[in-house]
Motif scaffolding. Structure first.
Motif, short mmCIF file in Angstrom:
data_model
loop_
_atom_site.label_atom_id
_atom_site.label_comp_id
_atom_site.label_asym_id
_atom_site.label_seq_id
_atom_site.Cartn_x
_atom_site.Cartn_y
_atom_site.Cartn_z
N LEU A 159 0.95 4.05 -2.93
CA LEU A 159 0.58 5.43 -2.62
C LEU A 159 1.70 6.41 -2.95
N THR A 196 -11.06 7.75 -3.57
CA THR A 196 -9.98 6.99 -4.20
C THR A 196 -8.63 7.44 -3.67
N TRP A 197 -7.66 6.57 -3.77
CA TRP A 197 -6.34 6.87 -3.24
C TRP A 197 -5.71 8.08 -3.91
N PHE A 252 -4.10 -3.37 -5.69
CA PHE A 252 -4.04 -3.65 -4.26
C PHE A 252 -5.08 -4.67 -3.81
N GLU A 253 -5.92 -5.12 -4.69
CA GLU A 253 -7.05 -5.98 -4.30
C GLU A 253 -6.61 -7.24 -3.55
N ALA A 302 -6.32 5.03 4.69
CA ALA A 302 -6.38 4.87 3.23
C ALA A 302 -6.65 3.41 2.88
N ILE A 303 -5.96 2.51 3.57
CA ILE A 303 -6.12 1.07 3.30
C ILE A 303 -7.54 0.60 3.62
N LYS A 312 -10.79 3.97 -1.26
CA LYS A 312 -11.08 3.09 -2.41
C LYS A 312 -9.76 2.80 -3.11
N HIS A 313 -9.25 1.59 -2.86
CA HIS A 313 -7.93 1.22 -3.37
C HIS A 313 -7.97 0.88 -4.86
N ALA A 367 0.84 -1.21 0.00
CA ALA A 367 0.00 0.00 0.00
C ALA A 367 0.87 1.25 0.00
N TYR A 379 -5.50 -6.33 -0.11
CA TYR A 379 -6.66 -5.93 0.70
C TYR A 379 -7.41 -7.17 1.19
#
Length: 126
Positions: A40, A77-78, A117-118, A107-108, A112-113, A36, A121
């Motif tokens: 970012l 969103t990020w 990153f799914e 953020a995590i 909304k990643h 993450a 997550y």
């Protein structure tokens, strides 16, 4: 200061101990937190007129006060999060490192990643 620049001012390995204090389960998921952080700090921010404001928050259930930002500040969103300006009320006694760690966690779990990153997550939320 924009969130993007705050995060970039830290090395992940220096920031992670503060993340682990705020979120003890982070120790088991260092790889996902690093993922993450790397995403970012590599991502281009989208300019936003909105802010992430740290204030004194009262918890009506426990009758205690703590420093924090409203969850709603992170529900985007990020890339938009990265473009938000960080503000801190005068009464808030948090270091930049504590704010950066808190923003990473929020953020995590609240933001909304991106698709990249799914899998991380999913590992974090199992």
């Amino acid at each position: 200061m924009k969130l993007k620049y705050l995060l970039e001012s830290f090395d992940f390995d220096d920031l992670f101990p503060t993340v682990a204090v705020m979120y003890p389960n982070a120790k088991r998921h260092k790889k996902e937190f690093r993922h993450a952080f790397d995403l970012l700090t590599a991502m281009r921010p989208t300019t936003s007129a909105k802010t992430i404001r740290y204030t004194v928050i009262s918890d009506p259930l426990s009758n205690r006060n703590f420093f924090g930002a409203n969850d709603q500040n992170f529900r985007t969103t990020w890339d938009v999060l990265l473009g938000k300006e960080l503000k801190k009320d005068a009464a808030v006694d948090l270091t930049d490192e504590e704010i950066a760690a808190n923003c990473l966690i929020n953020a995590i779990f609240l933001g909304k990643h991106p698709k990249e990153f799914e899998n991380s997550y999913i590992a974090l939320t199992r």
